[in-house]
Design a protein around this motif. Structure first.
Motif, PDB file in Angstrom:
ATOM      1  N   LEU A 184      29.958  17.849  24.119  1.00 48.15           N
ATOM      2  CA  LEU A 184      30.063  16.802  23.089  1.00 48.15           C
ATOM      3  C   LEU A 184      28.690  16.416  22.533  1.00 48.15           C
ATOM      4  O   LEU A 184      28.568  16.064  21.366  1.00 48.15           O
ATOM      5  CB  LEU A 184      30.780  15.567  23.653  1.00 48.15           C
ATOM      6  N   GLY A 185      27.662  16.489  23.391  1.00 48.09           N
ATOM      7  CA  GLY A 185      26.327  16.073  22.951  1.00 48.09           C
ATOM      8  C   GLY A 185      25.532  17.183  22.294  1.00 48.09           C
ATOM      9  O   GLY A 185      24.570  16.910  21.578  1.00 48.09           O
ATOM     10  N   ALA A 186      25.904  18.431  22.549  1.00 43.36           N
ATOM     11  CA  ALA A 186      25.083  19.526  22.014  1.00 43.36           C
ATOM     12  C   ALA A 186      25.928  20.610  21.330  1.00 43.36           C
ATOM     13  O   ALA A 186      25.886  20.765  20.107  1.00 43.36           O
ATOM     14  CB  ALA A 186      24.243  20.129  23.144  1.00 43.36           C
ATOM     15  N   GLY A 188      28.081   9.755  21.155  1.00 41.79           N
ATOM     16  CA  GLY A 188      28.171  10.934  22.031  1.00 41.79           C
ATOM     17  C   GLY A 188      26.830  11.525  22.373  1.00 41.79           C
ATOM     18  O   GLY A 188      26.736  12.548  23.028  1.00 41.79           O
ATOM     19  N   GLY A 189      25.749  10.855  21.919  1.00 45.08           N
ATOM     20  CA  GLY A 189      24.415  11.340  22.253  1.00 45.08           C
ATOM     21  C   GLY A 189      24.206  11.328  23.750  1.00 45.08           C
ATOM     22  O   GLY A 189      23.393  12.075  24.274  1.00 45.08           O
ATOM     23  N   ARG A 190      24.943  10.475  24.425  1.00 43.01           N
ATOM     24  CA  ARG A 190      24.755  10.337  25.871  1.00 43.01           C
ATOM     25  C   ARG A 190      26.094  10.028  26.536  1.00 43.01           C
ATOM     26  O   ARG A 190      26.550   8.880  26.530  1.00 43.01           O
ATOM     27  CB  ARG A 190      23.787   9.180  26.075  1.00 43.01           C
ATOM     28  N   ILE A 191      26.712  11.048  27.096  1.00 43.05           N
ATOM     29  CA  ILE A 191      27.941  10.851  27.878  1.00 43.05           C
ATOM     30  C   ILE A 191      27.483  10.540  29.308  1.00 43.05           C
ATOM     31  O   ILE A 191      26.594  11.203  29.835  1.00 43.05           O
ATOM     32  CB  ILE A 191      28.813  12.134  27.865  1.00 43.05           C
ATOM     33  N   MET A 192      28.094   9.507  29.902  1.00 48.68           N
ATOM     34  CA  MET A 192      27.626   9.060  31.206  1.00 48.68           C
ATOM     35  C   MET A 192      28.476   9.654  32.348  1.00 48.68           C
ATOM     36  O   MET A 192      29.584  10.144  32.121  1.00 48.68           O
ATOM     37  CB  MET A 192      27.649   7.522  31.275  1.00 48.68           C
ATOM     38  N   ILE A 250      34.419   9.665  25.030  1.00 43.48           N
ATOM     39  CA  ILE A 250      34.926  11.028  25.262  1.00 43.48           C
ATOM     40  C   ILE A 250      36.247  11.216  24.501  1.00 43.48           C
ATOM     41  O   ILE A 250      36.459  12.223  23.816  1.00 43.48           O
ATOM     42  CB  ILE A 250      35.118  11.300  26.781  1.00 43.48           C
ATOM     43  N   TYR A 251      37.108  10.203  24.586  1.00 39.35           N
ATOM     44  CA  TYR A 251      38.401  10.249  23.898  1.00 39.35           C
ATOM     45  C   TYR A 251      38.168  10.412  22.396  1.00 39.35           C
ATOM     46  O   TYR A 251      38.769  11.271  21.731  1.00 39.35           O
ATOM     47  CB  TYR A 251      39.172   8.947  24.194  1.00 39.35           C
TER      48      TYR A 251
END
Ligand code: AQP
Length: 328
Positions: free
Chosen positions: A20-22, A180-184, A244-245
């Motif tokens: 998602l981030g890349a 989405g730059g940072r999914i935890m 994420i959703y």
């Protein structure tokens, strides 16, 4: 036309954060820019890697790029170590960088904190990253928040070089994704989801089976309330799951809040699991066809050829400008 360079380290199994981030961004970018996507195997060596696992993971990242939708006709995908110009310019960048400025890199401080032994490569790796970018005269680099400082260093090194030896490098700009730059992590929303996290329940791997995905999302930490509401400060865990959703389904965060009003976390999590399974299943199917195929190796060989042509042109100019003697 914009030119883009980015990469992923083959340092573990790719996560939904990497996607998602890349990777998802890379797939979109290939239609609007000239793209070079690298599998950063030299960067992965900054921490110990098991040799056979590194080889497998390198192929896995390559197969995942294509399975997610990167078209070998449109973008150049290559393995960093297949293009020797990276380490050659990397050395020149190390000699241009100052010890003090590398010591200020917060990622080095984070990654080395509490470790008994830290490789010199982990310290100098931003100079290799600068070489990766500058070799391709990239105008834009998609980066997460945590990489902004390294890109700033790349610009400083490019400027320093241009001033001392004459105009040579393009100064690259960051491309930062808003959502989405940072999914935890699923087990701790204060930590980034990372493929090298030793706890597999902290991430969703792009290769996880549907039942594993369902189990991991069910176990993901939330909070003591029941309301599905986006509030990254006060409700970091549920906000991360909502991100994420949103990215998997294309729905806005507001639409998700609306859909789950009064329904509680259980229903939300069960649906989120299905949304993630639906997103990953077609990618996994294409991945399985590709990972063992001869076509994958052929694409990588062609990619390395194309990348080397561009990189060697820059390296030749650098060698000449800094005074290295031609072999004759
Ligand atoms: N959690 C994340 N959310 C959004 N984007 C992420 N990226 C990584 N994690 C997340 C993006 O994926 C690309 C690959 O980065 P990398 O392999 O060079 O290293 P990384 O950022 O350190 O990724 P990991 O998964 O955390 O790897 P390890 O565990 O080896 O350090 C980058 O574009 C990054 O922004």
């Amino acid at each position: 036309m914009r030119r883009i360079l980015s990469g992923i380290q083959p340092s573990g199994r790719l996560t939904i954060g990497n996607y998602l981030g890349a990777i998802k961004q890379f797939v979109a970018l290939q239609h609007e820019a000239e793209c070079f996507f690298m599998i950063a195997d030299y960067h992965a060596l900054t921490v110990p890697q098991e040799p056979e696992a590194l080889r497998q993971q390198t192929l896995q990242v390559a197969a995942m790029y294509y399975a997610a939708g990167i078209d070998p006709q449109k973008a150049t995908v290559f393995v960093q170590s297949h293009v020797p110009a990276h380490t050659e310019l990397g050395w020149v960048m190390q000699c241009l960088a100052h010890f003090g400025e590398l010591g200020r890199m917060t990622q080095f401080k984070d990654k080395s904190a509490g470790k008994e032994s830290v490789s010199a490569g982990l310290f100098t790796y931003p100079t290799l990253q600068a070489a990766d970018i500058l070799l391709y005269q990239a105008t834009h680099v998609p980066v997460g928040e945590d990489q902004k400082q390294h890109l700033e260093l790349t610009r400083d090194l490019a400027e320093r070089f241009n001033k001392r030896f004459g105009e040579t490098f393009v100064l690259p700009e960051p491309l930062i994704q808003k959502v989405g730059g940072r999914i935890m992590s699923l087990d701790d929303p204060t930590k980034k989801m990372s493929k090298s996290n030793p706890n597999p329940n902290s991430y969703i791997s792009l290769l996880d089976e549907p039942d594993v995905i369902r189990k991991k999302i069910k176990r993901a930490v939330t909070d003591s309330e029941t309301e599905v509401r986006y509030d990254p400060e006060k409700k970091a865990a549920i906000s991360n799951l909502m991100t994420i959703y949103a990215l998997c389904s294309g729905l806005s965060l507001e639409a998700i809040e609306e859909r789950y009003r009064g329904k509680g976390y259980g229903v939300f999590k069960a649906d989120l699991a299905e949304v993630v399974v639906e997103t990953l299943t077609p990618i996994q199917e294409r991945y399985r066809e590709l990972v063992e195929s001869a076509a994958l190796r052929e694409h990588l060989a062609e990619g390395a050829e194309r990348a080397a042509q561009v990189a060697n042109r820059t390296l030749e100019a650098v060698r000449e400008k800094i005074g290295l003697l031609p072999r004759g």
